[in-house]
Design a protein around this motif. Structure first.
Motif, short mmCIF file in Angstrom:
data_model
loop_
_atom_site.label_atom_id
_atom_site.label_comp_id
_atom_site.label_asym_id
_atom_site.label_seq_id
_atom_site.Cartn_x
_atom_site.Cartn_y
_atom_site.Cartn_z
N LEU A 265 0.83 -1.21 0.00
CA LEU A 265 0.00 0.00 0.00
C LEU A 265 0.86 1.25 0.00
N SER A 266 1.93 1.26 0.76
CA SER A 266 2.84 2.41 0.81
C SER A 266 3.51 2.64 -0.54
N ILE A 267 3.96 1.58 -1.17
CA ILE A 267 4.61 1.70 -2.48
C ILE A 267 3.64 2.21 -3.53
N LEU A 268 2.39 1.81 -3.45
CA LEU A 268 1.39 2.28 -4.41
C LEU A 268 0.95 3.72 -4.15
N CYS A 269 1.00 4.18 -2.92
CA CYS A 269 0.57 5.55 -2.60
C CYS A 269 1.66 6.59 -2.87
N LEU A 270 2.91 6.20 -2.85
CA LEU A 270 4.00 7.14 -3.07
C LEU A 270 3.90 7.85 -4.43
N PRO A 271 3.71 7.13 -5.54
CA PRO A 271 3.56 7.85 -6.82
C PRO A 271 2.33 8.75 -6.86
N ARG A 272 1.27 8.35 -6.17
CA ARG A 272 0.07 9.18 -6.16
C ARG A 272 0.29 10.50 -5.45
N ALA A 273 1.25 10.55 -4.54
CA ALA A 273 1.55 11.80 -3.84
C ALA A 273 2.49 12.68 -4.66
N ILE A 274 3.35 12.08 -5.47
CA ILE A 274 4.33 12.84 -6.25
C ILE A 274 3.78 13.28 -7.60
N LEU A 275 2.86 12.56 -8.18
CA LEU A 275 2.33 12.85 -9.51
C LEU A 275 1.73 14.25 -9.66
N PRO A 276 0.96 14.77 -8.71
CA PRO A 276 0.46 16.14 -8.87
C PRO A 276 1.57 17.19 -8.96
N LEU A 277 2.67 16.96 -8.30
CA LEU A 277 3.79 17.91 -8.41
C LEU A 277 4.36 17.92 -9.82
N HIS A 278 4.38 16.77 -10.45
CA HIS A 278 4.85 16.69 -11.83
C HIS A 278 3.93 17.48 -12.76
N PHE A 279 2.64 17.38 -12.57
CA PHE A 279 1.70 18.11 -13.42
C PHE A 279 1.76 19.61 -13.15
N LEU A 280 1.98 20.03 -11.92
CA LEU A 280 2.07 21.45 -11.60
C LEU A 280 3.36 22.08 -12.09
N LEU A 281 4.41 21.30 -12.24
CA LEU A 281 5.69 21.82 -12.69
C LEU A 281 5.57 22.49 -14.05
N HIS A 282 4.73 21.96 -14.90
CA HIS A 282 4.53 22.52 -16.24
C HIS A 282 4.01 23.96 -16.18
N ASN A 283 3.22 24.28 -15.19
CA ASN A 283 2.68 25.63 -15.05
C ASN A 283 3.76 26.66 -14.78
N PHE A 284 4.85 26.25 -14.16
CA PHE A 284 5.87 27.20 -13.76
C PHE A 284 7.03 27.31 -14.74
N ILE A 285 7.35 26.26 -15.48
CA ILE A 285 8.52 26.33 -16.35
C ILE A 285 8.19 26.45 -17.83
#
Length: 126
Positions: free
Chosen positions: A21-41
């Protein structure tokens, strides 16, 4: 036999299930940061064709006056300078629209007053 009963028979929610469960939740927590990065760069700052004469004098297109820009850059329909075209021969006295324009032969110059570095200004797409 229900699923809950089978889970109780094999040991319930143990360390393995918690690790999975921890391994599966880790990408779900990081993925929104990847999508938001596009807004800034990935913002595209204002840009114009690179003008060789100003570059050789170490002047910036943005610091030169509108008279200098008007002799090199054609106007668009909305009254702003074109960001993708430049006069083939600079206009000196006659600022008519009769002069032939070409697509930026020397690339672009970006305004760095708002953004120091963006994806579109760093990737040379010329």
């Amino acid at each position: 036999m229900r699923f809950e009963e089978i889970l109780d028979d094999i040991g319930g929610f143990s360390k393995f299930q918690f690790l999975l469960l921890s391994i599966l939740c880790l990408p779900r927590a990081i993925l929104p940061l990847h999508f938001l990065l596009h807004n800034f760069i990935s913002a595209t700052p204002p840009h114009h064709c690179s003008l060789r004469i100003l570059d050789s004098r170490n002047e910036s297109v943005w610091s030169s006056g509108p008279e200098t820009l008007a002799s090199w850059l054609p106007y668009q329909d909305d009254g702003s300078f074109s960001s993708c075209r430049v006069y083939s021969n600079p206009q000196t006295r006659n600022l008519s629209q009769d002069n032939r324009t070409v697509i930026c032969p020397d690339g672009w110059t970006y305004d760095k007053s708002q953004f120091s570095s963006t994806t579109s200004s760093e990737v040379k797409l010329d």
